[in-house]
Scaffold this motif. Structure first.
Motif, PDB file in Angstrom:
ATOM      1  N   LEU A   1      40.623  46.676  44.381  1.00  0.00           N
ATOM      2  CA  LEU A   1      41.835  46.016  44.873  1.00  0.00           C
ATOM      3  C   LEU A   1      41.832  44.534  44.498  1.00  0.00           C
ATOM      4  N   GLU A   2      40.676  43.892  44.629  1.00  0.00           N
ATOM      5  CA  GLU A   2      40.572  42.478  44.271  1.00  0.00           C
ATOM      6  C   GLU A   2      40.767  42.279  42.767  1.00  0.00           C
TER       7      GLU A   2
ATOM      8  N   PHE B   1      44.405  42.681  42.012  1.00  0.00           N
ATOM      9  CA  PHE B   1      45.167  41.494  42.428  1.00  0.00           C
ATOM     10  C   PHE B   1      45.024  40.379  41.395  1.00  0.00           C
TER      11      PHE B   1
ATOM     12  N   VAL C   1      47.167  41.219  38.413  1.00  0.00           N
ATOM     13  CA  VAL C   1      48.593  40.991  38.660  1.00  0.00           C
ATOM     14  C   VAL C   1      48.916  39.508  38.679  1.00  0.00           C
TER      15      VAL C   1
ATOM     16  N   LYS D   1      49.606  48.829  44.808  1.00  0.00           N
ATOM     17  CA  LYS D   1      48.477  48.479  45.667  1.00  0.00           C
ATOM     18  C   LYS D   1      48.610  47.073  46.251  1.00  0.00           C
ATOM     19  N   GLN D   2      49.354  46.210  45.545  1.00  0.00           N
ATOM     20  CA  GLN D   2      49.551  44.845  46.012  1.00  0.00           C
ATOM     21  C   GLN D   2      50.825  44.693  46.837  1.00  0.00           C
TER      22      GLN D   2
ATOM     23  N   ARG E   1      59.605  44.590  47.752  1.00  0.00           N
ATOM     24  CA  ARG E   1      58.318  44.469  48.419  1.00  0.00           C
ATOM     25  C   ARG E   1      58.207  45.506  49.526  1.00  0.00           C
TER      26      ARG E   1
END
Length: 800
Positions: free
Chosen positions: A617-618, A621, A624, A684-685, A705
């Motif tokens: 996930l990090e 991020f 992105v 995921k973000q 969003r």
């Protein structure tokens, strides 16, 4: 290698006595001086340079295209060659003690057919520019610097003499033409028999000279010509060579060996060792030939000749390929239901057998292993734990879980495999950590490689390595990123076979791999979803330790680390059937294997998957937030989601992009593909992208969003792409400025100065400013026909 003179093939004229550098390379200061002075020049290889004790680099420059095929057959497999204006240059090695010298080989008309470059000569290397054609030389096969020394063919005195006789033969031109080949063929074959060539070698040479579409009778009559020349006593030496070949075959077939072909259609010989294990040797490899030399010497007390060995290897390889079954070969790790075998690389072929009960060392293994060049042995495993390795690398709980997860993932009996992405600034120990992990799972003489530049080299790395480590990567091309995805999951890649235009070689491998670098070397989401991202912190100045000391300590804990990993694999085999594959992670099979092994790791239950998902996930991020397009879109959707055609979105964003930036899409279609590729990472973000079906106006897109109402979206304005005021219109539609911070004041001033003119423009009247409050009604498109001025009807020509 030396820099060249401008528009010439020779070394730079300022370099005096350049031939002397063949006995030793220039000093570092001299190389730096050349680099600064001749950085834009080409490079020339100084042949006769001693690259290893007693071994010299050489080149066979074939000037006449008629002799290219026959030279390739006589020299042997040449993995590296170059092409320029005409002909081809093959790179090879010579043994210094043979005393071979440079020479020109002339044909029957005294024209140079080949130039043998050994001592005191040089040859240009790609991509240097040819002085005549003004075009760069090109590689055929692998670049010379990518070849191992053992891959280059050896140019012997016999090969050189044979090539000289073939080129000088007055009969060779008639054979090359394919017309009236009978008389020329009979005489040519008699010459080859007199030179000591066997039947197989004569057939290979003769076929290489004939035209590709030849359909005459000479090939059918070839065996009769050979027998006739032998009966007439042209040379008893040739008959002796054929007899020795049969003796070698008899020795091999009478030995306790087995011939077979592997999944890549390569011929192998499997030797049963006295201790009980088996060793599988590639027949055409140097190790395979060495085994045959030893077999012949032990039986006859004499060394086998190069010609007899070459002919015997060719026959054995043909038997293995055409008369023996195909069997699958494994590299380092193999297994089946409930069992895993690990090749320890020992001389006695002892392997580790791991099952649900535990692990043991045995010779009884149903799988065949292959040991490529550079393959090294592992220590005997011993009971232990992971703490010593963790302390050595200075890993926290999360990082330790990630490293352990990757190492256990490597010991799965089959793919797909997760790969390890190690990031960290200089001094964080990326290379040392990569080396230790590699040497634990798959020890190798060259544990670190440079990231492959093309798919063929990537698959060749996978062919010769089980665990591949790419060191200090700074980025990768899109096709390499896609190929790495296939490598992790076991997909196939087709590449053109060397020296052919219409033959493909298909590679199918599943391999774990490590890539380390400072940051952002992997950027495509589909590759990142298959990764275990690991970030190492820089070691403080007071805590840094010499690499030599760390490696010595690693060797001490290595047996216990290996035993601990085998215990975890046994636990995974014990629990594998009762574990459900996680549904919230991309590599579900690998994740299930890790969950099954977790009870033996001593880690908190669930920590391994938590660490992987958090790291992914990090990394997603960061990916992105490093994307200019996504940053702009997130600014657009700060208050409301948007809906409209991709073309309108492109018109809204593209004026603010640097057109010289290759990372930004250059058309709506490319923007659509970019959004589709990033959609999983964006989801995921918390940013959702919905690309609907295409209409005659293009593809529509919805972006909002996770905390926004997808039914209350702002409609993108359709703007005439050719209108000069489109940037102003789009700024007013979104009421947001997508510009770099340094240009903010300039934008504000420009917007104020143009506001009056913009309000009077037809486009602005047609596109009303959108509301800024939350959940306002969706704007309806303006009726363009109602905005047109109505004119009174006319009656008659020119009347009102």
């Amino acid at each position: 290698m030396l820099p060249t003179e401008h528009n010439e093939k020779r070394p730079a004229k300022e370099i005096e006595s350049w031939a002397s550098y063949g006995s030793g390379p220039p000093k570092a200061e001299k190389r730096l001086e050349w680099l600064n002075r001749y950085g834009e020049r080409g490079l020339t290889l100084l042949t006769g340079t001693e690259i290893e004790p007693g071994i010299l680099i050489a080149a066979a420059d074939i000037d006449d295209d008629a002799f290219v095929s026959v030279a390739r057959e006589i020299l042997g497999n040449c993995p590296s060659a170059k092409r320029g204006k005409k002909g081809i240059t093959f790179f090879c090695v010579v043994v210094k003690s043979e005393g071979l010298k440079s020479k020109q080989l002339r044909d029957a008309t005294n024209k140079v057919g080949a130039d043998i470059l050994i001592n005191g000569r040089s040859t240009l290397l790609p991509p240097s520019i040819h002085p005549d054609t003004k075009k760069p030389y090109v590689w055929e096969g692998k670049p010379l610097l990518h070849c191992q020394l053992a891959e280059l063919p050896e140019l012997t005195a016999r090969k050189l003499n044979l090539l000289k006789k073939v080129i000088a033969s007055p009969h060779v031109r008639a054979i090359v033409s394919g017309v009236t080949t009978h008389d020329a063929g009979v005489a040519f074959v008699a010459m080859l028999v007199a030179l000591g060539c066997g039947a197989d070698e004569i057939g290979t040479i003769f076929k290489s000279l004939l035209p590709e579409a030849y359909d005459g009778d000479s090939l059918r009559e070839l065996d009769e010509w050979i027998e006739s020349a032998e009966r007439k006593g042209f040379a008893s030496k040739g008959l002796d060579a054929r007899t020795k070949k049969k003796d070698l075959l008899a020795l091999v077939l009478e030995s306790n060996v087995e011939l077979f072909q592997d999944q890549l259609n390569r011929g192998f010989i499997s030797e049963r060792l006295p201790a009980g294990g088996t060793r599988n040797l590639l027949l055409e490899s140097e190790i395979g030939k060495q085994w045959l030399r030893k077999l012949h010497y032990v039986a006859n007390g004499t060394a086998i000749s190069t010609q007899t060995l070459q002919s015997g290897v060719g026959t054995l390889d043909a038997i293995a390929r055409f008369d023996r079954p195909k069997e699958r070969l494994y590299l380092r790790v193999a297994g089946g239901p409930g069992v895993v075998f690990v090749d320890l690389g020992r001389e006695d072929a002892l392997v580790a057998r791991i099952d649900s009960v535990g692990w043991s060392l045995t010779h009884d293994c149903p799988f065949k292993f292959y040991r490529p060049p550079g393959f090294q042995g592992m220590p005997d495993p011993a009971p232990g734990d992971f703490n010593g390795f963790r302390t050595l690398l200075g890993l926290d709980d999360s990082s330790a879980a990630l490293v352990l997860a990757f190492m256990l993932n490597c010991l799965r009996p089959t793919g797909p495999y997760m790969w390890l992405a190690i990031e960290g600034e200089q001094g964080s120990g990326k290379s040392v950590a990569s080396t230790m992990i590699r040497q634990t799972i798959d020890p190798h003489a060259s544990p670190k490689l440079r990231l492959a530049d093309n798919e063929r080299d990537l698959m060749l790395h996978a062919q010769e390595n089980f665990l591949i480590t790419y060191d200090n990567a700074s980025g990768m091309k899109n096709d390499i990123s896609d190929a790495l995805c296939s490598l992790a999951t076991g997909g196939g890649i087709a590449a053109r076979k060397y020296y052919t235009d219409d033959q493909l070689r298909v590679f199918t491998f599943a391999r774990p791999f490590i890539i380390n670098g400072i940051a952002d070397f992997a950027h495509r989401p589909d590759l990142l979803d298959r990764a275990i991202p690991l970030r190492l912190r820089a070691m403080p100045d007071g805590e840094r330790r010499p690499e030599k000391v760390m490696l010595e300590e690693y060797e001490c804990i290595r047996p216990r680390l290996l035993g601990f990993l085998f215990d975890c694999v046994s636990c995974a085999l014990r629990n594998e059937a009762s574990v459900s594959a996680p549904t919230d992670i991309r590599m579900a099979d690998s994740a299930a294997w890790l969950v099954a092994a977790e009870p033996a790791t001593g880690l908190r239950p669930g920590l391994v998957l938590e660490a992987i998902k958090s790291a992914q996930l990090e990394a997603g991020f960061d990916r992105v937030m490093n994307d200019r397009i996504i940053i702009d879109i997130m600014r657009l959707t700060e208050k409301f989601g948007i809906v409209g055609y991709v073309g309108a979105l492109f018109d809204a964003l593209s004026p603010f992009w640097n057109q010289q930036d290759k990372s930004t899409p250059k058309s709506p279609a490319l923007l659509s593909r970019h959004l589709a590729r990033l959609a999983p990472a964006l989801r995921k973000q918390g940013l959702l992208v919905d690309l609907t079906e295409r209409s005659n106006k293009g593809k529509r897109v919805k972006i909002w969003r996770a905390d926004q109402d997808p039914t209350q979206l702002l409609e993108l304005a359709e703007v005439d792409r050719g209108h000069a005021a489109r940037e102003t219109v789009n700024r007013r539609v979104f009421d947001i400025q997508i510009v770099p911070g340094a240009a903010q004041a300039t934008m504000d001033a420009a917007k104020s100065a143009s506001s009056a003119a913009a309000e009077k423009s037809p486009e602005t009247q047609a596109t009303k400013r959108l509301p800024t409050g939350p959940k306002r009604p969706l704007r309806k498109k303006a009726n363009r026909s109602s905005a047109k001025r109505k004119h009174p009807k006319t009656s008659g020509r020119g009347g009102k």
